[in-house]
Design a protein around this motif. Structure first.
Motif, PDB file in Angstrom:
ATOM      1  N   GLY A  70     -16.953  22.999 -13.482  1.00  0.00           N
ATOM      2  CA  GLY A  70     -16.601  22.236 -14.668  1.00  0.00           C
ATOM      3  C   GLY A  70     -15.240  22.267 -15.096  1.00  0.00           C
ATOM      4  N   ARG A  71     -14.454  22.783 -14.226  1.00  0.00           N
ATOM      5  CA  ARG A  71     -12.832  22.897 -14.396  1.00  0.00           C
ATOM      6  C   ARG A  71     -12.360  22.060 -13.435  1.00  0.00           C
ATOM      7  N   THR A  72     -11.427  21.138 -13.673  1.00  0.00           N
ATOM      8  CA  THR A  72     -10.870  20.001 -12.749  1.00  0.00           C
ATOM      9  C   THR A  72      -9.545  20.030 -13.069  1.00  0.00           C
ATOM     10  N   GLU A  73      -8.905  20.025 -11.693  1.00  0.00           N
ATOM     11  CA  GLU A  73      -7.488  19.908 -11.449  1.00  0.00           C
ATOM     12  C   GLU A  73      -7.049  18.769 -10.454  1.00  0.00           C
ATOM     13  N   ILE A  74      -5.856  18.075 -10.579  1.00  0.00           N
ATOM     14  CA  ILE A  74      -5.288  17.490  -9.445  1.00  0.00           C
ATOM     15  C   ILE A  74      -4.678  18.166  -8.469  1.00  0.00           C
ATOM     16  N   ILE A  75      -5.013  17.943  -7.241  1.00  0.00           N
ATOM     17  CA  ILE A  75      -4.380  18.798  -5.963  1.00  0.00           C
ATOM     18  C   ILE A  75      -3.847  17.911  -5.122  1.00  0.00           C
ATOM     19  N   GLU A  76      -2.671  17.919  -4.935  1.00  0.00           N
ATOM     20  CA  GLU A  76      -2.251  16.900  -3.885  1.00  0.00           C
ATOM     21  C   GLU A  76      -1.715  17.613  -2.402  1.00  0.00           C
ATOM     22  N   THR A  77      -0.913  16.662  -1.388  1.00  0.00           N
ATOM     23  CA  THR A  77      -0.708  17.037  -0.141  1.00  0.00           C
ATOM     24  C   THR A  77      -0.027  18.604  -0.316  1.00  0.00           C
ATOM     25  N   GLY A  78      -0.471  19.579   0.616  1.00  0.00           N
ATOM     26  CA  GLY A  78      -0.082  20.868   0.799  1.00  0.00           C
ATOM     27  C   GLY A  78      -0.876  21.874  -0.209  1.00  0.00           C
ATOM     28  N   GLY A  79      -1.406  21.483  -1.198  1.00  0.00           N
ATOM     29  CA  GLY A  79      -2.394  22.224  -2.119  1.00  0.00           C
ATOM     30  C   GLY A  79      -3.685  22.728  -1.492  1.00  0.00           C
ATOM     31  N   SER A  80      -4.316  23.616  -2.037  1.00  0.00           N
ATOM     32  CA  SER A  80      -5.807  24.104  -1.541  1.00  0.00           C
ATOM     33  C   SER A  80      -6.473  24.383  -2.487  1.00  0.00           C
ATOM     34  N   PHE A  81      -7.664  24.699  -2.346  1.00  0.00           N
ATOM     35  CA  PHE A  81      -8.732  25.237  -3.372  1.00  0.00           C
ATOM     36  C   PHE A  81      -9.799  25.960  -2.611  1.00  0.00           C
ATOM     37  N   ILE A  82     -10.464  26.746  -3.252  1.00  0.00           N
ATOM     38  CA  ILE A  82     -11.924  27.553  -2.621  1.00  0.00           C
ATOM     39  C   ILE A  82     -12.746  27.654  -3.747  1.00  0.00           C
ATOM     40  N   VAL A  83     -13.907  27.350  -3.029  1.00  0.00           N
ATOM     41  CA  VAL A  83     -15.423  27.022  -3.881  1.00  0.00           C
ATOM     42  C   VAL A  83     -16.084  28.389  -3.469  1.00  0.00           C
ATOM     43  N   PRO A  84     -16.477  29.253  -4.360  1.00  0.00           N
ATOM     44  CA  PRO A  84     -17.191  30.314  -4.185  1.00  0.00           C
ATOM     45  C   PRO A  84     -18.860  29.858  -3.978  1.00  0.00           C
ATOM     46  N   SER A  85     -19.593  30.752  -3.125  1.00  0.00           N
ATOM     47  CA  SER A  85     -20.881  30.424  -2.950  1.00  0.00           C
ATOM     48  C   SER A  85     -21.847  29.584  -4.385  1.00  0.00           C
ATOM     49  N   ASN A  86     -22.509  28.634  -3.989  1.00  0.00           N
ATOM     50  CA  ASN A  86     -23.360  27.981  -4.945  1.00  0.00           C
ATOM     51  C   ASN A  86     -22.766  27.272  -6.055  1.00  0.00           C
ATOM     52  N   LEU A  87     -21.429  27.217  -6.265  1.00  0.00           N
ATOM     53  CA  LEU A  87     -20.874  26.880  -7.388  1.00  0.00           C
ATOM     54  C   LEU A  87     -20.710  24.982  -7.256  1.00  0.00           C
ATOM     55  N   VAL A  88     -21.110  24.382  -8.126  1.00  0.00           N
ATOM     56  CA  VAL A  88     -21.021  23.074  -8.387  1.00  0.00           C
ATOM     57  C   VAL A  88     -19.802  22.671  -8.231  1.00  0.00           C
ATOM     58  N   HIS A  89     -19.522  21.566  -7.446  1.00  0.00           N
ATOM     59  CA  HIS A  89     -18.015  20.983  -6.900  1.00  0.00           C
ATOM     60  C   HIS A  89     -18.061  19.583  -6.514  1.00  0.00           C
ATOM     61  N   GLY A  90     -16.834  18.990  -6.602  1.00  0.00           N
ATOM     62  CA  GLY A  90     -16.680  17.500  -6.140  1.00  0.00           C
ATOM     63  C   GLY A  90     -15.310  17.165  -6.040  1.00  0.00           C
ATOM     64  N   VAL A  91     -14.974  15.980  -5.462  1.00  0.00           N
ATOM     65  CA  VAL A  91     -13.609  15.568  -5.432  1.00  0.00           C
ATOM     66  C   VAL A  91     -13.764  13.897  -5.902  1.00  0.00           C
ATOM     67  N   LYS A  92     -12.384  13.425  -6.165  1.00  0.00           N
ATOM     68  CA  LYS A  92     -12.442  11.946  -6.094  1.00  0.00           C
ATOM     69  C   LYS A  92     -10.840  11.885  -5.764  1.00  0.00           C
ATOM     70  N   ALA A  93     -10.833  10.938  -4.708  1.00  0.00           N
ATOM     71  CA  ALA A  93      -9.512  10.606  -4.070  1.00  0.00           C
ATOM     72  C   ALA A  93      -8.701   9.752  -4.868  1.00  0.00           C
ATOM     73  N   LEU A  94      -7.625  10.065  -5.461  1.00  0.00           N
ATOM     74  CA  LEU A  94      -6.886   9.167  -6.414  1.00  0.00           C
ATOM     75  C   LEU A  94      -6.062   8.497  -5.410  1.00  0.00           C
ATOM     76  N   GLU A  95      -5.956   8.505  -4.127  1.00  0.00           N
ATOM     77  CA  GLU A  95      -5.405   7.848  -3.102  1.00  0.00           C
ATOM     78  C   GLU A  95      -6.004   8.230  -2.098  1.00  0.00           C
ATOM     79  N   ALA A  96      -5.780   7.270  -0.789  1.00  0.00           N
ATOM     80  CA  ALA A  96      -6.236   7.671   0.627  1.00  0.00           C
ATOM     81  C   ALA A  96      -5.697   9.042   1.048  1.00  0.00           C
TER      82      ALA A  96
END
Length: 112
Positions: A70-96
């Motif tokens: 339920g938390r959304t952030e913009i992450i760009e080249t060089g950034g990263s994120f971690i998804v713990p087990s069983n959390l709902v997650h997804g992405v949208k590409a703002l550019e290729a």
């Protein structure tokens, strides 16, 4: 027992289409860990989903709107994120762009 592949070189793995219209290629894997590259066109969506695997993602190229639990952030080249087990997650590409994801344990469904 087959010896694990421990090195990967560009172009060794073929891209395969994903059900959501993007593409992926498994780079390396053992039973405990898997590294997968995902490619997205601008506007491409990795639909909200969950899985028991812990996922760590690195933005190799592009800008992504990333939603985790339920938390959304913009992450760009060089950034990263971690998804713990069983959390709902997804992405949208703002550019290729490309994500390099690691999963533990490995995603057997990506090897089928």
């Amino acid at each position: 027992m087959t010896e694990a592949k421990i090195f990967a070189h560009p172009g060794e793995s073929a891209w395969t289409p994903t059900p959501d219209g993007n593409r992926r290629r498994v780079l390396l894997h053992t039973d405990e860990l898997m590294m997968v590259e995902f490619g997205f066109d601008k506007g491409g969506v990795g639909a909200l989903h969950s899985h028991p695997h812990v996922q760590a993602s690195y933005v190799a190229e592009g800008r992504f709107e990333v939603t985790i639990d339920g938390r959304t952030e913009i992450i760009e080249t060089g950034g990263s994120f971690i998804v713990p087990s069983n959390l709902v997650h997804g992405v949208k590409a703002l550019e290729a762009g490309r994500l390099v994801d690691s999963f533990t344990p490995h995603r057997a469904d990506f090897l089928a």
